[in-house]
Write an enzyme that holds these catalytic residues in place. Sequence first.
Site, PDB file in Angstrom:
ATOM      1  N   CYS A   1       0.826  -1.211   0.000  1.00 17.46           N
ATOM      2  CA  CYS A   1       0.000   0.000   0.000  1.00 17.46           C
ATOM      3  C   CYS A   1       0.867   1.272   0.000  1.00 17.46           C
ATOM      4  CB  CYS A   1      -0.953  -0.045   1.177  1.00 17.46           C
ATOM      5  SG  CYS A   1      -2.423   0.954   0.968  1.00 17.46           S
ATOM      6  N   HIS A   2       0.857   2.054   1.086  1.00 14.19           N
ATOM      7  CA  HIS A   2       1.679   3.265   1.175  1.00 14.19           C
ATOM      8  C   HIS A   2       3.069   2.981   1.748  1.00 14.19           C
ATOM      9  CE1 HIS A   2      -2.311   5.170   0.821  1.00 14.19           C
ATOM     10  NE2 HIS A   2      -1.695   6.274   0.463  1.00 14.19           N
TER      11      HIS A   2
END
Lengths: 174, 174
Positions: free
Chosen positions: B106-107
């Site tokens: 994800c991030h």
Amino acid sequence: MRLQDKKVIALVAHDFEDLELWYPILRLQEEGATVHLVGEKAGEKYIGKYGVPAVSDYAYADVKAEDYDAILVPGGWAPDKIRRFPEVLEMLRHMDHYEKPIGQICHAGWVLISADIVRGRNVTSTPGIKDDMMNAGGNWQDLPVVVDGHIVSSRRPPDLPPYMKEFADLLADS
Amino acid sequence: MRLQDKKVIALVAHDFEDLELWYPILRLQEEGATVHLVGEKAGEKYIGKYGVPAVSDYAYADVKAEDYDAILVPGGWAPDKIRRFPEVLEMLRHMDHYEKPIGQICHAGWVLISADIVRGRNVTSTPGIKDDMMNAGGNWQDLPVVVDGHIVSSRRPPDLPPYMKEFADLLADS
């Protein structure tokens, strides 16, 4: 992937224990299983006790237990609601009768109690409902995971790893 | 259990993506791995973006990367904080240099960017930071999981099953 032909019902209602709902679903998907989230209504967003969301695929009334190979009951406060639906209890009795794997963790035992399938079985649960489990005829054991035939029980989120190892192995062999 | 001799760092900070932190931890524990939660402070309760808690075992400054076999970076907003700690970036560079498995979802890519270990690697991430990943020299691919040597990347929570299958297999073989 050894579970690619398996179809599993994951029961859901508001205030489920977030990891107890999601870890089993993702874990079985890893091995190829199809897992359907089934709640009172289809397409409804249910929120876990900490806030993680889960959207139901189907309504309790719309699924046929005979189309599935196993069922999962999460903990949290959701079981207090889930146990009130006769169609859910019927689903659990079907799974029990045909000896299909039933996974239950934490407070999930309440649902099995209402389906009257705890009697005479070795089970565990959160210590909070130990008395309810014993009054329903269960032989309660304080262990991370207890397997009695097709019923797999566990106590709490830190037990999720051994719980799902036993459940996945049982489902693969069933 | 094939991971019983493996020690893994799971980085944590507030507003981690709840399932992206916890699914990998529980999944590796299932196969016997020891996973330590490591945050800015030891013994601190960090809260996920939805509300699931996680208590750190150690502080960033107190762990030695050479004592561990792999590292996991969660998504959510936590990476925006985690990338600011030089000792974390040093940990990642150690893992990269010795080709120990690095898992990021994800991030989490932001942390790898700040450690400058994305350059020339095949990676994925949430589409939200695709531009940052490419500007850091990554070859970004829109796939559920991308493995480039010892770096395993994934996009979002529904990708957790294939992400952790690849990561666990890599860790077992390392």
